[in-house]
Design a protein around this motif. Structure first.
Motif, PDB file in Angstrom:
ATOM      1  N   ALA A  45      29.373 -43.579 -36.568  1.00  0.00           N
ATOM      2  CA  ALA A  45      29.677 -44.685 -37.464  1.00  0.00           C
ATOM      3  C   ALA A  45      29.383 -44.294 -38.905  1.00  0.00           C
ATOM      4  O   ALA A  45      28.899 -43.198 -39.193  1.00  0.00           O
ATOM      5  CB  ALA A  45      28.875 -45.921 -37.065  1.00  0.00           C
ATOM      6  N   ASP A  46      29.697 -45.211 -39.811  1.00  0.00           N
ATOM      7  CA  ASP A  46      29.534 -44.982 -41.247  1.00  0.00           C
ATOM      8  C   ASP A  46      28.580 -46.020 -41.832  1.00  0.00           C
ATOM      9  O   ASP A  46      28.416 -47.121 -41.287  1.00  0.00           O
ATOM     10  CB  ASP A  46      30.879 -45.092 -41.976  1.00  0.00           C
ATOM     11  CG  ASP A  46      31.939 -44.148 -41.439  1.00  0.00           C
ATOM     12  OD1 ASP A  46      31.557 -43.168 -40.760  1.00  0.00           O
ATOM     13  OD2 ASP A  46      33.128 -44.387 -41.690  1.00  0.00           O
ATOM     14  N   LEU A  47      28.019 -45.658 -42.978  1.00  0.00           N
ATOM     15  CA  LEU A  47      27.146 -46.586 -43.706  1.00  0.00           C
ATOM     16  C   LEU A  47      27.444 -46.448 -45.194  1.00  0.00           C
ATOM     17  O   LEU A  47      27.464 -45.331 -45.721  1.00  0.00           O
ATOM     18  CB  LEU A  47      25.674 -46.299 -43.414  1.00  0.00           C
ATOM     19  CG  LEU A  47      24.646 -47.224 -44.083  1.00  0.00           C
ATOM     20  CD1 LEU A  47      23.479 -47.495 -43.134  1.00  0.00           C
ATOM     21  CD2 LEU A  47      24.103 -46.632 -45.389  1.00  0.00           C
ATOM     22  N   LEU A  48      27.679 -47.566 -45.856  1.00  0.00           N
ATOM     23  CA  LEU A  48      28.033 -47.564 -47.273  1.00  0.00           C
ATOM     24  C   LEU A  48      26.899 -48.142 -48.097  1.00  0.00           C
ATOM     25  O   LEU A  48      26.398 -49.237 -47.807  1.00  0.00           O
ATOM     26  CB  LEU A  48      29.309 -48.373 -47.505  1.00  0.00           C
ATOM     27  CG  LEU A  48      29.817 -48.458 -48.956  1.00  0.00           C
ATOM     28  CD1 LEU A  48      30.184 -47.075 -49.496  1.00  0.00           C
ATOM     29  CD2 LEU A  48      31.010 -49.423 -49.050  1.00  0.00           C
ATOM     30  N   VAL A  49      26.520 -47.398 -49.134  1.00  0.00           N
ATOM     31  CA  VAL A  49      25.497 -47.821 -50.084  1.00  0.00           C
ATOM     32  C   VAL A  49      26.140 -47.998 -51.442  1.00  0.00           C
ATOM     33  O   VAL A  49      26.894 -47.131 -51.902  1.00  0.00           O
ATOM     34  CB  VAL A  49      24.361 -46.774 -50.173  1.00  0.00           C
ATOM     35  CG1 VAL A  49      23.366 -47.125 -51.280  1.00  0.00           C
ATOM     36  CG2 VAL A  49      23.649 -46.634 -48.834  1.00  0.00           C
ATOM     37  N   GLU A  50      25.857 -49.122 -52.081  1.00  0.00           N
ATOM     38  CA  GLU A  50      26.277 -49.346 -53.459  1.00  0.00           C
ATOM     39  C   GLU A  50      25.035 -49.614 -54.295  1.00  0.00           C
ATOM     40  O   GLU A  50      24.274 -50.549 -54.005  1.00  0.00           O
ATOM     41  CB  GLU A  50      27.257 -50.512 -53.565  1.00  0.00           C
ATOM     42  CG  GLU A  50      28.592 -50.243 -52.896  1.00  0.00           C
ATOM     43  CD  GLU A  50      29.595 -51.371 -53.098  1.00  0.00           C
ATOM     44  OE1 GLU A  50      29.211 -52.396 -53.711  1.00  0.00           O
ATOM     45  OE2 GLU A  50      30.740 -51.225 -52.644  1.00  0.00           O
ATOM     46  N   THR A  53      21.585 -50.683 -52.583  1.00  0.00           N
ATOM     47  CA  THR A  53      21.712 -51.623 -51.467  1.00  0.00           C
ATOM     48  C   THR A  53      22.693 -51.133 -50.404  1.00  0.00           C
ATOM     49  O   THR A  53      23.743 -50.569 -50.726  1.00  0.00           O
ATOM     50  CB  THR A  53      22.183 -52.994 -52.003  1.00  0.00           C
ATOM     51  OG1 THR A  53      21.263 -53.455 -53.006  1.00  0.00           O
ATOM     52  CG2 THR A  53      22.268 -54.027 -50.895  1.00  0.00           C
ATOM     53  N   VAL A  54      22.344 -51.362 -49.144  1.00  0.00           N
ATOM     54  CA  VAL A  54      23.281 -51.165 -48.037  1.00  0.00           C
ATOM     55  C   VAL A  54      24.287 -52.306 -48.068  1.00  0.00           C
ATOM     56  O   VAL A  54      23.894 -53.483 -48.069  1.00  0.00           O
ATOM     57  CB  VAL A  54      22.537 -51.152 -46.684  1.00  0.00           C
ATOM     58  CG1 VAL A  54      23.536 -51.062 -45.527  1.00  0.00           C
ATOM     59  CG2 VAL A  54      21.538 -50.011 -46.611  1.00  0.00           C
ATOM     60  N   PRO A 387      23.119 -54.870 -43.976  1.00  0.00           N
ATOM     61  CA  PRO A 387      23.780 -55.111 -45.249  1.00  0.00           C
ATOM     62  C   PRO A 387      23.065 -56.178 -46.066  1.00  0.00           C
ATOM     63  O   PRO A 387      22.706 -57.242 -45.557  1.00  0.00           O
ATOM     64  CB  PRO A 387      25.184 -55.568 -44.820  1.00  0.00           C
ATOM     65  CG  PRO A 387      25.406 -54.846 -43.515  1.00  0.00           C
ATOM     66  CD  PRO A 387      24.063 -54.866 -42.835  1.00  0.00           C
ATOM     67  N   GLY A 388      22.838 -55.862 -47.323  1.00  0.00           N
ATOM     68  CA  GLY A 388      22.097 -56.738 -48.214  1.00  0.00           C
ATOM     69  C   GLY A 388      20.677 -56.269 -48.468  1.00  0.00           C
ATOM     70  O   GLY A 388      20.057 -56.666 -49.457  1.00  0.00           O
TER      71      GLY A 388
END
Length: 463
Positions: A45-50, A53-54, A387-388
């Motif tokens: 799977a993937d995980l996005l960070v901005e 924050t996740v 997320p958050g």
């Protein structure tokens, strides 16, 4: 199979060239242990960070303009959370590896070495502890800083946490013995205003105190007065040396006085009465276990109180405690607790028709991450890849010699891995370890600083 992106200098350079608040990172192809009960474990799977924050976890996420980090062959997991460590002592590591009991530690360290510490020694010990924590995957560390002899001693400990980039909790307490300015707890107001004015920062503040007056007198013992200080400042309380009958009596008194709550953490909690555990469970009081400390130093019953905590409805956090005698990493805490509890469970059922009630690898990883965050008052911030929440995470190689092949991601983290397998550590989306090395550390200079501080402490007569 590509397991090289978190060893690539070029990828790190692309990450660091982007301003932190504009950075987007997409980790791809990993086994993701979220520790979020609703998300569980995701494979490939993937995980996005901005920014810090996740923002998303799942398969086939859109990269957009993100820096892509191929994490194939790795496990992504939340950073570990240490709920109690006396970080200032770290230049005295393993100076008493076979300590006989609590009294020996108190006499040698708290009544001896501690009394000669200068602010610069506080800084050195605390910084070394925090960097070591990052190296072994601990992204949040509560520093139970019980050597605040002057305001400058407190400042040095806080600045050391800040300078390492760890998510740090400074729990402040006056010293047990020797000369000091008696500025604590009054100085907490200045500390809060100077260092903790924002709720959106890596560092947070707690009040540290002892359970009873047996060791250092009534001024350091928890009660209504210190509870009022913490309440007025809006901070949590961490209570150390919670052992046996005297602490059990104190807990019942605190319950009657209304000063037990989820904002209060009781550390060790060994040898307590069932009545005390009932009061703790009913008030939502949190618990920080120190598995190697209880067992090795022999605190009260010497048995980490995980069964008692779970029976009271409390899922505890885990902690390191004192490096003068103990290990530095969370892997050992998880394995020690896992082994001791399962040994006791099987032993108790041996020769009967009862089934042992054993904790699992998921349980101890939960204690070391999400429950540790809750214990430190940071459950909304860290402890799971939800997320958050802030992007405090580890990339652990699952195809190294000691881990391959990857069959169970949680089992791999808890039972197979150690610091050498952690190829990258992020705290609030910022890379703090990469390619197996803690970043931005001049190791020779740090070594000189640590050795010089140790020599000063060891060769200066106790005050």
């Amino acid at each position: 199979m590509n397991v090289n992106d978190t060893t690539s200098a070029a990828v790190l350079d692309r990450l660091r060239r982007r301003p932190a608040d504009e950075r987007r990172i997409l980790f791809t192809g990993a086994a993701i242990v979220t520790m979020d009960p609703a998300l569980g474990v995701l494979h490939d799977a993937d995980l996005l960070v901005e920014g810090d924050t996740v923002v998303a976890v799942g398969p086939d996420l859109d990269a957009g303009d993100a820096v892509v980090v191929d994490a194939t062959g790795s496990v992504l997991s939340p950073g570990f959370v240490d709920t109690h460590r006396h970080a200032w002592e770290t230049q005295l590591r393993r100076i008493m590896p076979d300590v006989d009991d609590l009294g020996a530690y108190v006499v040698s360290t708290l009544a001896g070495y501690a009394t000669v510490y200068r602010p610069e020694d506080m800084y050195t010990g605390t910084r070394l502890a925090a960097l070591t924590a990052i190296d072994s995957g601990i992204t949040t560390m509560l520093d139970f800083s019980h050597n605040a002899r002057t305001p400058e001693h407190s400042d040095a400990a806080i600045e050391a946490l800040r300078d390492t980039g760890i998510r740090g909790v400074h729990a402040s307490m006056g010293p047990h013995f020797g000369d000091w300015d008696k500025q604590w707890p009054g100085d907490l107001s200045r500390i809060r205003e100077q260092y903790f004015s924002s709720d959106d920062q890596l560092l947070t503040l707690r009040l540290a105190t002892l359970a009873t007056d047996e060791i250092a007198g009534p001024a350091l013992a928890y009660g209504p007065e210190l509870a009022r200080v913490a309440r007025d400042l809006g901070i949590g309380v961490s209570v150390d040396a919670v052992f046996g009958a005297p602490s059990s009596e104190a807990i019942l008194r605190w319950a009657e006085e209304g000063i037990l709550s989820p904002d209060v953490t009781l550390i060790h909690a060994t040898g307590l009465t069932p009545e005390a555990w009932k009061a703790m469970g009913e008030t939502g009081t949190t618990v920080a276990l120190a598995p190697t400390s209880d067992a090795q130093i022999g605190l009260e019953t010497a048995i980490p109180a995980v069964d008692e905590a779970l029976s009271a409805g409390i899922r505890p956090g885990l902690s390191i405690d004192v490096e003068v005698a103990l290990v530095s990493d969370m892997f050992t805490q998880m394995r020690t607790l896992h082994a001791i509890q399962r040994m006791r469970a099987v032993n108790a059922a041996h020769g009967t028709d009862r089934q042992p009630r054993r904790i699992t690898t998921h349980d101890v990883l939960d204690f070391a991450t999400l429950q540790g965050a809750r214990t430190n008052g940071l459950e909304a911030v860290t402890g799971s890849l939800t997320p958050g929440k802030k992007a405090d995470l580890l990339v652990t190689r699952a195809e190294d010699l000691n881990n391959m092949p990857l069959n169970d991601p949680i089992g791999t983290i808890v039972l197979g891995s150690d610091a050498r397998n952690i190829t990258a550590v992020f705290v609030g989306g910022e890379p703090r370890k990469w390619n197996g090395h803690v970043l931005d550390v001049d190791l020779p200079a740090l070594r000189r600083e640590v050795h010089a501080s140790r020599e000063y402490v060891l060769n200066t007569p106790a005050a």
